[in-house]
Design an enzyme around this catalytic site. Structure first.
Site, PDB file in Angstrom:
ATOM      1  N   HIS A 122      34.969  31.843  38.736  1.00 25.11           N
ATOM      2  CA  HIS A 122      33.630  31.330  38.437  1.00 25.11           C
ATOM      3  C   HIS A 122      33.008  32.077  37.273  1.00 25.11           C
ATOM      4  O   HIS A 122      33.136  33.293  37.130  1.00 25.11           O
ATOM      5  CB  HIS A 122      32.725  31.302  39.667  1.00 25.11           C
ATOM      6  N   ASP A 164      32.632  40.465  39.426  1.00 24.52           N
ATOM      7  CA  ASP A 164      32.208  39.219  40.064  1.00 24.52           C
ATOM      8  C   ASP A 164      31.514  38.324  39.035  1.00 24.52           C
ATOM      9  O   ASP A 164      30.291  38.260  39.005  1.00 24.52           O
ATOM     10  CB  ASP A 164      31.278  39.534  41.235  1.00 24.52           C
ATOM     11  N   GLU A 205      28.740  29.306  41.244  1.00 35.38           N
ATOM     12  CA  GLU A 205      29.313  29.729  42.527  1.00 35.38           C
ATOM     13  C   GLU A 205      28.316  30.535  43.333  1.00 35.38           C
ATOM     14  O   GLU A 205      28.183  30.355  44.542  1.00 35.38           O
ATOM     15  CB  GLU A 205      30.586  30.550  42.283  1.00 35.38           C
ATOM     16  N   ASP A 255      38.470  35.534  42.832  1.00 36.59           N
ATOM     17  CA  ASP A 255      37.042  35.853  42.956  1.00 36.59           C
ATOM     18  C   ASP A 255      36.836  36.971  43.969  1.00 36.59           C
ATOM     19  O   ASP A 255      36.081  36.838  44.926  1.00 36.59           O
ATOM     20  CB  ASP A 255      36.244  34.606  43.353  1.00 36.59           C
TER      21      ASP A 255
END
Length: 466
Positions: free
Chosen positions: A280, A292, A326, A354
């Site tokens: 993402h 992240d 996301e 992820d």
């Protein structure tokens, strides 16, 4: 009693047919796999991609001006890497701005506390609010509480997050973040504070998405840092009533359009069949979104590029999907499933990165049980990178977890997450948390997986029933 017998016979027949197919076809690729693995382990491409995203874009909350920059960055990056086809698909997202957030103990021991607004939270009144605090060990304790003990108070959900390699501690505690405001408001609370969903001891709060319900009042929601949660717990343990002041100024600014950014390397003989690698593109707004999920963006992009650079392209198309939004509810994944409903049958298998940049230690899949042994045989090269071959219960990763529901096989290439929740959703999610060697191992694993699946002749459907 005939049906089980027929099923057993069918399974045995398929297994018999797969055995020569596997030995004849799947293992012809092992020389290529060895070279692919070696080149990926030596490459710094993924680190360069992660560095580029975190430095040239930085934080990129869905719906923000920075997210617009991220979409442009992603499209340009995929084109610069030579993807055969690069395109965008629209995703409608809400626009939320964090504003400021502060909290302090008014009595009995006045002092400041460090907090972060949870994603989607409403603001306090402009002048702030003051109320007594009531503490609960976890969300279940709040749900079971007498409403009279909650009415007019600030609820404090004080559940610690356990540290596990597979991140399972997050699942045990995240309910307080997601649903705490709804359950507290049902009982008349004026706000909710949670202990950060994190395994660190830093004085940095962990943000993350929370939810409201239409029939329940919307109250402000924020996370305390773990040290401040400890401090508040110690103050409450003195047995006196504790009054807090809370002031938050987030804003909702309607909806806007962002994009899933997609790149493809076209397959040589089965171009309409897809091996999907996902990550993402968005991040929360306090760190630079390195683990992240700049790491995931880098891993899947670099892995696809490595496969494409082989002397001969594999049979199937490798599609990299950099999903939008996301962090605020898998909105890019949901849009992808809706927009590609008519061609889900062409998705051979999917996997998503992820979970940071720790080394991959295990691979799980969710495929036709009759083909499972042959799948493991084709992926046996992963064991040379210390990857255990696991079970047939994979979810596939964040957005990819939506795909088994529409019949698509998936894999979970599991990363070591022992320290992931030290940094997750905090200002401390920065590039220095990525180990280049571990990142390269991820690329090698994804590249081998993608190549073998793009070449595979195994029937991965139907999926096992749950």
């Amino acid at each position: 009693m005939k049906r089980p017998t027929l099923l057993l016979c069918s399974t045995l027949l398929l297994s018999t047919l797969l055995a020569p197919l596997t030995s004849a076809t799947e293992h012809t690729n092992q020389t290529v796999v060895g070279k692919l693995q070696n080149s990926a382990l030596k490459s710094d491409l993924a680190y360069k991609i992660a560095e580029s995203l975190t430095v040239e874009v930085g934080p990129r909350l869905a719906g923000s001006a920075e997210n617009v920059v991220a979409v442009d960055w992603a499209e340009a990056k995929l084109k610069s890497l030579g993807f055969d086809k690069v395109y965008r698909e629209p995703v409608t997202v809400p626009v939320w701005q964090r504003g400021t957030a502060s909290a302090s103990v008014i009595s009995p021991f006045p002092q400041q506390l460090v907090i972060s607004a949870l994603g989607g939270s409403v603001a306090t009144p402009a002048s702030g609010l003051q109320a007594k605090v009531v503490r609960f060990d976890n969300l279940a304790a709040l749900i079971n509480a007498d409403a009279a003990t909650v009415q007019g108070k600030i609820v404090f959900i004080d559940q610690k997050t356990e540290r596990h390699q597979n991140g399972s501690g997050y699942g045990k505690s995240v309910g307080g973040r997601v649903n705490g405001a709804v359950e507290a408001a049902r009982k008349g609370a004026v706000a909710v504070l949670i202990r950060s969903i994190g395994t660190d001891h830093d004085r940095m709060a962990h943000t993350g998405l929370m939810h409201y319900q239409q029939d329940v009042p919307r109250i402000p929601a924020a996370a305390l840092t773990n040290p401040d949660a400890n401090q508040l717990d110690a103050i409450l343990s003195r047995g006196q009533e504790v009054t807090l002041s809370l002031n938050m100024s987030p804003k909702e600014l309607g909806n806007t359009t962002t994009y899933n950014v997609i790149g493809e390397f076209t397959g040589s003989s089965k171009p309409d069949e897809i091996v999907l690698l996902g990550a993402h593109l968005d991040s929360w707004d306090e760190g630079t979104g390195a683990i992240d999920d700049a790491a995931g963006v880098a891993i899947v992009t670099a892995a696809a590029k490595m496969v494409a650079e082989l002397p001969q392209r594999p049979a199937r198309t490798i599609r990299v999907v950099l999903f939008a939004a996301e962090e605020i509810g898998l909105l890019g994944g949901k849009a992808y499933v809706a927009q590609h409903a008519s061609d889900m049958a062409n998705h051979y298998i999917a996997a998503e990165s992820d979970f940071g940049a720790g080394r991959i230690y295990r691979a799980d899949v969710r495929v036709n049980p009759a083909a499972l042994a042959a799948v493991w045989q084709s992926l046996s090269g992963l064991t040379a990178m210390n990857v255990e071959l696991g079970d047939n219960n994979a979810r596939g990763g964040s957005e990819v977890s939506l795909l088994p529901g529409v019949g698509v096989p998936v894999a979970s290439l599991r990363q070591d997450g022992n320290d992931y929740f030290d940094y997750h959703h905090t200002p401390n999610d920065t590039l220095d948390k990525i180990d280049p060697e571990a990142l390269a191992q991820n690329v090698a694993v994804y590249a081998v997986f993608a190549y073998q699946m793009a070449q595979s002749t195994l029937p991965l459907r139907p999926l096992p029933k749950k």
